[in-house]
Write a protein that holds these residues in place. Structure first.
Motif, short mmCIF file in Angstrom:
data_model
loop_
_atom_site.label_atom_id
_atom_site.label_comp_id
_atom_site.label_asym_id
_atom_site.label_seq_id
_atom_site.Cartn_x
_atom_site.Cartn_y
_atom_site.Cartn_z
N ARG A 189 0.84 -1.20 0.00
CA ARG A 189 0.00 0.00 0.00
C ARG A 189 0.87 1.24 0.00
O ARG A 189 2.02 1.23 0.45
N GLN A 190 0.28 2.31 -0.52
CA GLN A 190 0.99 3.58 -0.57
C GLN A 190 0.02 4.69 -0.22
O GLN A 190 -0.96 4.93 -0.93
N ALA A 191 0.31 5.35 0.90
CA ALA A 191 -0.49 6.49 1.34
C ALA A 191 0.09 7.76 0.72
O ALA A 191 1.27 7.79 0.35
N PRO A 192 -0.71 8.81 0.62
CA PRO A 192 -0.21 10.07 0.03
C PRO A 192 1.04 10.56 0.76
O PRO A 192 1.07 10.64 1.99
N GLY A 193 2.06 10.87 -0.02
CA GLY A 193 3.28 11.41 0.55
C GLY A 193 4.18 10.39 1.21
O GLY A 193 5.20 10.76 1.81
N LYS A 194 3.83 9.12 1.12
CA LYS A 194 4.63 8.08 1.75
C LYS A 194 5.10 7.06 0.73
O LYS A 194 4.56 6.97 -0.37
N GLN A 195 6.10 6.29 1.11
CA GLN A 195 6.61 5.24 0.25
C GLN A 195 5.68 4.03 0.29
O GLN A 195 4.94 3.82 1.26
N ARG A 196 5.73 3.24 -0.78
CA ARG A 196 4.97 2.00 -0.81
C ARG A 196 5.52 1.06 0.24
O ARG A 196 6.73 0.92 0.39
N GLU A 197 4.63 0.42 0.96
CA GLU A 197 5.05 -0.48 2.04
C GLU A 197 4.34 -1.82 1.95
O GLU A 197 3.23 -1.93 1.42
N LEU A 198 5.01 -2.81 2.49
CA LEU A 198 4.46 -4.16 2.52
C LEU A 198 3.25 -4.22 3.45
O LEU A 198 3.25 -3.64 4.53
N VAL A 199 2.21 -4.94 2.99
CA VAL A 199 1.08 -5.25 3.86
C VAL A 199 1.17 -6.73 4.28
O VAL A 199 1.20 -7.04 5.46
N ALA A 200 1.22 -7.61 3.29
CA ALA A 200 1.27 -9.05 3.58
C ALA A 200 1.67 -9.81 2.33
O ALA A 200 1.44 -9.33 1.21
N THR A 201 2.27 -10.97 2.54
CA THR A 201 2.59 -11.86 1.43
C THR A 201 2.16 -13.28 1.78
O THR A 201 2.01 -13.62 2.96
N VAL A 202 1.97 -14.08 0.73
CA VAL A 202 1.60 -15.48 0.92
C VAL A 202 2.34 -16.32 -0.11
O VAL A 202 2.38 -15.96 -1.30
N SER A 203 2.92 -17.42 0.33
CA SER A 203 3.66 -18.31 -0.56
C SER A 203 2.69 -19.29 -1.22
O SER A 203 1.52 -19.39 -0.83
N PRO A 204 3.17 -20.04 -2.23
CA PRO A 204 2.28 -20.99 -2.90
C PRO A 204 1.69 -22.03 -1.95
O PRO A 204 0.58 -22.51 -2.19
N ASP A 205 2.42 -22.40 -0.90
CA ASP A 205 1.89 -23.40 0.04
C ASP A 205 1.21 -22.77 1.25
O ASP A 205 0.91 -23.45 2.22
N GLY A 206 0.95 -21.44 1.17
CA GLY A 206 0.13 -20.81 2.19
C GLY A 206 0.84 -20.17 3.36
O GLY A 206 0.19 -19.68 4.28
N MET A 207 2.15 -20.12 3.34
CA MET A 207 2.87 -19.44 4.42
C MET A 207 2.70 -17.94 4.25
O MET A 207 2.85 -17.41 3.15
N THR A 208 2.40 -17.27 5.35
CA THR A 208 2.07 -15.85 5.30
C THR A 208 3.08 -15.00 6.08
O THR A 208 3.76 -15.48 6.99
N ASN A 209 3.12 -13.74 5.70
CA ASN A 209 3.97 -12.76 6.36
C ASN A 209 3.20 -11.45 6.38
O ASN A 209 2.61 -11.06 5.36
N TYR A 210 3.19 -10.79 7.54
CA TYR A 210 2.41 -9.57 7.70
C TYR A 210 3.27 -8.43 8.22
O TYR A 210 4.19 -8.63 9.02
N ALA A 211 2.92 -7.22 7.81
CA ALA A 211 3.48 -6.05 8.44
C ALA A 211 2.95 -5.97 9.87
O ALA A 211 1.80 -6.35 10.15
N TYR A 212 3.78 -5.44 10.76
CA TYR A 212 3.37 -5.38 12.17
C TYR A 212 2.09 -4.57 12.34
O TYR A 212 1.23 -4.90 13.16
#
Length: 122
Positions: free
Chosen positions: A38-61
């Motif tokens: 996601r990218q808010a006005p005036g800010k850099q694009r940042e990670l929200v979450a990712t998911v691997s093909p086998d369903g492993m997830t990673n989230y921003a705090y």
């Protein structure tokens, strides 16, 4: 050529929920990680979450415990369920994916969707 098409953005009150979808289409011979940024006005694009093909997830705090990422490999689609939304979640949300479009090569490359606006009012 592979493209990503997002849907599901909109305006919601604080505390509400939205579900974003992102479908990949085109000459697809494999998809590795898929994710949301996601990218808010005036800010850099940042990670929200990712998911691997086998369903492993990673989230921003900042979204852990409120957002849930998932994918349907049969439909080449990634989702993010966003609950307990806050005004600071307001941003343009982009999905991305690592895709393989050449059946003769194992090379994967990253593609991005066009973005969908999420606005959370206080």
């Amino acid at each position: 050529q592979v493209q990503l098409v997002e849907s599901g953005g909109g305006l919601v009150q604080a505390g509400g929920s939205l579900r974003l979808s992102c479908a990949a289409s085109g000459n697809i011979f494999g998809i590795n990680d898929m994710g949301w940024y996601r990218q808010a006005p005036g800010k850099q694009r940042e990670l929200v979450a990712t998911v691997s093909p086998d369903g492993m997830t990673n989230y921003a705090y900042s979204v852990k415990g409120r957002f849930t990422i998932s994918r349907d490999n049969a439909k080449n689609t990634v989702y993010v369920q966003m609950d307990s939304l806050k005004p600071e979640d307001t941003a343009v949300y982009y999905c991305n994916a690592e895709v393989r479009s050449n059946p003769l090569s194992w090379h994967y490359y990253t593609i991005w969707g066009q973005g969908t606006q999420v606005t959370v009012s206080s």
